[in-house]
Design an enzyme around this catalytic site. Structure first.
Site, PDB file in Angstrom:
ATOM      1  N   ASN A 100     -19.129   0.898  -4.365  1.00 49.24           N
ATOM      2  CA  ASN A 100     -17.847   1.328  -3.811  1.00 49.24           C
ATOM      3  C   ASN A 100     -16.875   0.180  -4.052  1.00 49.24           C
ATOM      4  O   ASN A 100     -17.183  -0.962  -3.739  1.00 49.24           O
ATOM      5  CB  ASN A 100     -18.023   1.604  -2.301  1.00 49.24           C
ATOM      6  CG  ASN A 100     -16.704   1.814  -1.587  1.00 49.24           C
ATOM      7  OD1 ASN A 100     -15.705   2.159  -2.199  1.00 49.24           O
ATOM      8  ND2 ASN A 100     -16.706   1.610  -0.286  1.00 49.24           N
ATOM      9  N   GLY A 101     -15.699   0.484  -4.627  1.00 49.43           N
ATOM     10  CA  GLY A 101     -14.718  -0.562  -4.917  1.00 49.43           C
ATOM     11  C   GLY A 101     -14.251  -0.452  -6.350  1.00 49.43           C
ATOM     12  O   GLY A 101     -14.488   0.572  -7.006  1.00 49.43           O
ATOM     13  N   LYS A 158       1.648  16.725   5.214  1.00 45.69           N
ATOM     14  CA  LYS A 158       0.591  17.693   5.565  1.00 45.69           C
ATOM     15  C   LYS A 158       0.606  18.860   4.583  1.00 45.69           C
ATOM     16  O   LYS A 158      -0.425  19.281   4.086  1.00 45.69           O
ATOM     17  CB  LYS A 158       0.756  18.227   6.998  1.00 45.69           C
ATOM     18  CG  LYS A 158       0.440  17.285   8.119  1.00 45.69           C
ATOM     19  CD  LYS A 158      -1.011  16.899   8.284  1.00 45.69           C
ATOM     20  CE  LYS A 158      -1.435  15.735   7.470  1.00 45.69           C
ATOM     21  NZ  LYS A 158      -1.151  14.413   7.837  1.00 45.69           N
ATOM     22  N   GLU A 202       6.021  13.284   7.808  1.00 42.39           N
ATOM     23  CA  GLU A 202       4.622  13.614   8.115  1.00 42.39           C
ATOM     24  C   GLU A 202       4.353  15.110   7.902  1.00 42.39           C
ATOM     25  O   GLU A 202       3.330  15.498   7.338  1.00 42.39           O
ATOM     26  CB  GLU A 202       4.296  13.191   9.555  1.00 42.39           C
ATOM     27  CG  GLU A 202       2.936  13.612  10.069  1.00 42.39           C
ATOM     28  CD  GLU A 202       1.757  13.110   9.246  1.00 42.39           C
ATOM     29  OE1 GLU A 202       1.936  12.226   8.401  1.00 42.39           O
ATOM     30  OE2 GLU A 202       0.646  13.644   9.434  1.00 42.39           O
ATOM     31  N   HIS A 221      23.957  13.390  -0.499  1.00 42.51           N
ATOM     32  CA  HIS A 221      24.092  12.299  -1.475  1.00 42.51           C
ATOM     33  C   HIS A 221      23.277  12.568  -2.731  1.00 42.51           C
ATOM     34  O   HIS A 221      23.038  11.650  -3.521  1.00 42.51           O
ATOM     35  CB  HIS A 221      23.687  10.973  -0.821  1.00 42.51           C
ATOM     36  CG  HIS A 221      24.578  10.601   0.322  1.00 42.51           C
ATOM     37  ND1 HIS A 221      25.873  10.163   0.146  1.00 42.51           N
ATOM     38  CD2 HIS A 221      24.379  10.655   1.663  1.00 42.51           C
ATOM     39  CE1 HIS A 221      26.430   9.944   1.335  1.00 42.51           C
ATOM     40  NE2 HIS A 221      25.540  10.243   2.268  1.00 42.51           N
ATOM     41  N   CYS A 270     -15.512   6.568  -1.871  1.00 42.69           N
ATOM     42  CA  CYS A 270     -16.913   6.477  -2.242  1.00 42.69           C
ATOM     43  C   CYS A 270     -17.724   6.061  -1.019  1.00 42.69           C
ATOM     44  O   CYS A 270     -17.308   5.211  -0.246  1.00 42.69           O
ATOM     45  CB  CYS A 270     -17.194   5.495  -3.371  1.00 42.69           C
ATOM     46  SG  CYS A 270     -16.359   5.902  -4.894  1.00 42.69           S
ATOM     47  N   LYS A 314     -10.889  10.508   2.602  1.00 44.54           N
ATOM     48  CA  LYS A 314     -10.423  10.164   3.946  1.00 44.54           C
ATOM     49  C   LYS A 314     -10.125   8.677   4.078  1.00 44.54           C
ATOM     50  O   LYS A 314      -9.142   8.298   4.696  1.00 44.54           O
ATOM     51  CB  LYS A 314     -11.511  10.577   4.946  1.00 44.54           C
ATOM     52  CG  LYS A 314     -11.125  10.408   6.387  1.00 44.54           C
ATOM     53  CD  LYS A 314     -10.272  11.557   6.864  1.00 44.54           C
ATOM     54  CE  LYS A 314      -9.752  11.343   8.262  1.00 44.54           C
ATOM     55  NZ  LYS A 314      -8.477  12.039   8.488  1.00 44.54           N
ATOM     56  N   TRP A 352     -15.556   9.217  -5.262  1.00 43.74           N
ATOM     57  CA  TRP A 352     -14.145   9.566  -5.432  1.00 43.74           C
ATOM     58  C   TRP A 352     -13.734   8.835  -6.710  1.00 43.74           C
ATOM     59  O   TRP A 352     -13.658   7.603  -6.737  1.00 43.74           O
ATOM     60  CB  TRP A 352     -13.318   9.081  -4.244  1.00 43.74           C
ATOM     61  CG  TRP A 352     -11.878   9.470  -4.311  1.00 43.74           C
ATOM     62  CD1 TRP A 352     -11.321  10.644  -3.898  1.00 43.74           C
ATOM     63  CD2 TRP A 352     -10.793   8.684  -4.823  1.00 43.74           C
ATOM     64  NE1 TRP A 352      -9.962  10.636  -4.122  1.00 43.74           N
ATOM     65  CE2 TRP A 352      -9.611   9.453  -4.686  1.00 43.74           C
ATOM     66  CE3 TRP A 352     -10.700   7.414  -5.391  1.00 43.74           C
ATOM     67  CZ2 TRP A 352      -8.352   8.986  -5.087  1.00 43.74           C
ATOM     68  CZ3 TRP A 352      -9.448   6.951  -5.792  1.00 43.74           C
ATOM     69  CH2 TRP A 352      -8.293   7.739  -5.641  1.00 43.74           C
ATOM     70  N   GLU A 411      -0.614  17.742   1.057  1.00 47.05           N
ATOM     71  CA  GLU A 411      -2.041  17.392   0.985  1.00 47.05           C
ATOM     72  C   GLU A 411      -2.945  18.611   0.915  1.00 47.05           C
ATOM     73  O   GLU A 411      -3.881  18.631   0.138  1.00 47.05           O
ATOM     74  CB  GLU A 411      -2.452  16.628   2.259  1.00 47.05           C
ATOM     75  CG  GLU A 411      -2.062  15.202   2.294  1.00 47.05           C
ATOM     76  CD  GLU A 411      -2.667  14.504   3.507  1.00 47.05           C
ATOM     77  OE1 GLU A 411      -2.283  14.851   4.631  1.00 47.05           O
ATOM     78  OE2 GLU A 411      -3.513  13.631   3.321  1.00 47.05           O
ATOM     79  N   ARG A 446     -15.617  10.360   2.416  1.00 42.62           N
ATOM     80  CA  ARG A 446     -15.138   9.237   1.606  1.00 42.62           C
ATOM     81  C   ARG A 446     -14.947   9.593   0.139  1.00 42.62           C
ATOM     82  O   ARG A 446     -14.442   8.778  -0.651  1.00 42.62           O
ATOM     83  CB  ARG A 446     -16.128   8.076   1.702  1.00 42.62           C
ATOM     84  CG  ARG A 446     -16.422   7.638   3.111  1.00 42.62           C
ATOM     85  CD  ARG A 446     -17.461   6.562   3.131  1.00 42.62           C
ATOM     86  NE  ARG A 446     -16.929   5.327   2.578  1.00 42.62           N
ATOM     87  CZ  ARG A 446     -16.307   4.413   3.286  1.00 42.62           C
ATOM     88  NH1 ARG A 446     -16.166   4.563   4.573  1.00 42.62           N
ATOM     89  NH2 ARG A 446     -15.848   3.324   2.714  1.00 42.62           N
TER      90      ARG A 446
END
Ligand code: AGP
Length: 608
Positions: free
Chosen positions: A100-101, A485, A481, A504, A2, A603, A74, A488, A27
């Site tokens: 925001n929060g 990618k 990583e 295993h 947000c 982000k 968001w 996402e 955001r």
């Protein structure tokens, strides 16, 4: 998560506020809204989707505002609908709030207000804030906000407008970022200083439940107990950045292609070739303090956590310091043991990730010294860590981190070199390490030059819905990583796994419909990895290998190979990751997904 932007001053409030808000779209981007006061009336406009949708609604409406608060969302509590979008009114539509929060005790507060006869319209936790402010309002808006924030549990950054107080905005923040930019007879409020940097560099950051009255001609700040405090403004030393995609179709692709230069930036002026060591300014630690460190604790989330894992391999092997790497969201609920000779390193591109900052604050409370590795000047981590190593990667717009990750690895390599040279590493080895670092920009460029080949391989595999990403040693975090990618931006299930662990259990999932991306660059474990890949091949699994030029034995095993330049094992995550980034990008492109702003993501993750 947000973004908030607000404006009070003589300029066109709607225009300035929406322009500022657009710089915060990274955001959150599921809905947005604007509210404010004009000639004693309160007005509001909201829309689902990107900020541009809300802007169109505003243009269609006759909304006029002299003071404006805006928000890009968001979603946490309640689906991304127009009703749930911010700003939120109180029941009498006298005031509006952006937030925001997370209000953790919103259920209790909501029930209390409902019992008092107040009707709610949204499903959000935020709506309790305007309703509470109105409930406490007896003519003094500052007191009503103070009384309200004292009741809120969790994190918040808020901006409030009230129709009886048209010339001011009330702002308050606890554990969520909020900066006030003080201009010439105007003021700005934003979640990130970049949003108002073109207007002013004079800034006050709100923290710890502080509340501010923000007017065009100045601000007054009060602590959480409502005592007025003197907060001197800071002069930001950094510039507003020009944000553009250039000739690239997506910010992510542009950022991938910037990486040779980003590596140069991260290295610039940070090493001494003659002594084969690194020199890191802003670390703010004495030589003796660094020499006395016996243990390192690394905290991070997501991609930054992957960089932290690579750091642990490197620091242990080269500097011979035991390293513990923790995911911040897990660590913050442990009761950590902090000894005098423990150094904490927090890695965060944004410098704002709520879990990482909570872990940093807990460690500082226990007396630990903290170094931040961070990209954003003025962020919470940059301000609160004892020392900060900046990534110098420039603003990263793509939600999927690429250039910041590569820069993190370069900064970590320099830090490792410095710590290793203080201990066991010889000058000759240090110089060899530096030489390998210095040719990385050209090596990464050579990977980028394979764009067409990587695109064609990506197209071939783009329709598969499940992937394994395998690697060993340095290639294990690298494959985590790479898998992140792909997940996402293409929404494909990709399982990053240490190759030696496949047998295993997970190998049960391998068949002709589940390709494996194998990160083969690590020399130490190369032959072991080949055996693991044979096991995959024996089960009809297709293999896309990312391997160092000159490696032998892969041609009979892999279906497709992306060759990358050879470097030290400690640095090989860098060229290999760049190949993985391009592969993920082109799979996503083929699947026609929203690459720069993937669904459900933001982000900066500023909520827990
Ligand atoms: C990276 O591609 C992600 N979007 C995400 O995992 C990110 O790395 C994570 O949220 C941590 O962010 P930070 O580095 O800003 O703390």
């Amino acid at each position: 998560m947000c973004g908030i932007f607000a404006y009070v001053g003589p300029q066109d409030a709607i225009k300035i506020a929406i322009e500022g808000l657009k710089k915060l779209e990274y955001r959150g981007y599921d809905s947005s809204g604007i509210a404010g006061i004009h000639e004693g009336d309160i007005g509001l406009c909201k829309s689902v989707g990107k900020i541009i949708e809300m802007e169109k609604e505003v243009q269609k409406s006759d909304l006029k505002l002299d003071t404006a608060i805006t928000h890009t969302r968001w979603a946490t509590h309640g689906a991304p609908t127009t009703i749930n979008a911010h700003p939120h009114y109180d029941a009498t539509k006298s005031l509006a709030v952006v937030h925001n929060g997370i209000v953790e005790n919103h259920e209790t507060l909501r029930q209390m207000l409902k019992d008092a006869g107040i009707t709610f319209v949204s499903e959000t936790d935020t709506e309790v804030i305007p309703q509470l402010i109105a409930h406490h309002y007896k003519g003094n808006i500052l007191n009503a906000v103070h009384e309200t924030v004292a009741l809120l549990q969790g994190s918040f950054a808020i901006a409030v407008v009230h129709k009886d107080h048209p010339e001011q905005i009330i702002a308050a923040a606890k554990e969520s970022p909020l900066a006030i930019g003080i201009g010439n007879d105007e003021a700005f409020i934003a979640s990130d200083t970049q949003a108002f940097l073109v207007h002013t560099k004079d800034v006050v950051f709100l923290t710890n439940g502080e509340v501010a009255i923000v007017k065009a001609d100045g601000i007054k700040v009060f602590d959480a107990t409502a005592e007025e405090i003197i907060k001197k403004s800071e002069q930001l030393a950094y510039q507003a950045e020009e944000i553009s995609k250039g000739h690239f179709e997506h910010f992510m692709l542009k950022e991938i292609f910037e990486q040779p230069q980003i590596i140069r930036n991260a290295l610039h002026d940070r090493y001494i070739g003659e002594y084969g060591t690194a020199h890191l300014d802003r670390i703010n630690f004495e030589y003796n303090e660094l020499l006395n460190i016996k243990r390192i604790l690394i905290l991070a989330c997501g991609t930054s956590w992957h960089a932290g894992l690579i750091a642990s391999y490197m620091l242990e092997s080269k500097a011979r310091i035991p390293v513990q790497v923790e995911i911040s969201s897990e660590f913050r609920y442990k009761n950590p043991i902090v000894e005098d000779d423990t150094l904490a390193i927090a890695i965060s591109q944004s410098g704002e990730t709520a879990d990482t900052m909570a872990a940093v604050r807990e460690l500082k409370a226990k007396g630990a010294k903290v170094i931040g590795i961070c990209n954003v000047h003025g962020s919470a981590l940059a301000r609160e860590a004892h020392g900060c190593l900046f990534l110098k990667a420039g603003t990263e717009i793509g939600v999927a981190s690429t250039k910041a990750f590569i820069s993190q690895l370069v900064v970590i390599s320099l830090f490792t070199l410095m710590m290793a040279r203080m201990r066991h590493m010889s000058k000759a080895e240090g110089q060899g390490f530096l030489e390998a670092l210095s040719i990385l920009p050209e090596q990464v460029q050579r990977v980028l030059d394979k764009e067409e080949l990587i695109e064609s391989i990506a197209k071939k595999y783009a329709q598969y819905d499940n992937f394994f990403y395998l690697g060993r040693h340095y290639m294990y975090p690298t494959c985590l990583e790479g898998a992140l990618k792909l997940k996402e931006i293409s929404y494909v299930n990709a399982n990053g796994y240490p190759a030696g662990e496949m047998k295993h259990g997970p190998i049960a999932l391998i068949d002709e419909n589940c390709p494996t991306v194998a990160f083969c660059s690590n020399k130490l474990t190369y032959n072991k990895l080949l055996s693991n890949l044979m096991e995959v091949k024996a089960r009809n699994g297709k293999i896309i290998a990312i391997a160092e030029e000159g490696s032998e034995g892969l041609s009979g095993i892999a279906d497709d190979i992306i060759w990358v330049p050879s470097t030290l094992d400690e640095l090989t995550s860098i060229p290999a990751s760049v190949a993985g980034q391009l592969f993920a990008y082109y799979v996503a492109k083929e699947r026609n997904t929203e690459i720069d702003q993937p669904r459900n993501l933001a982000k900066s993750v500023t909520v827990e």
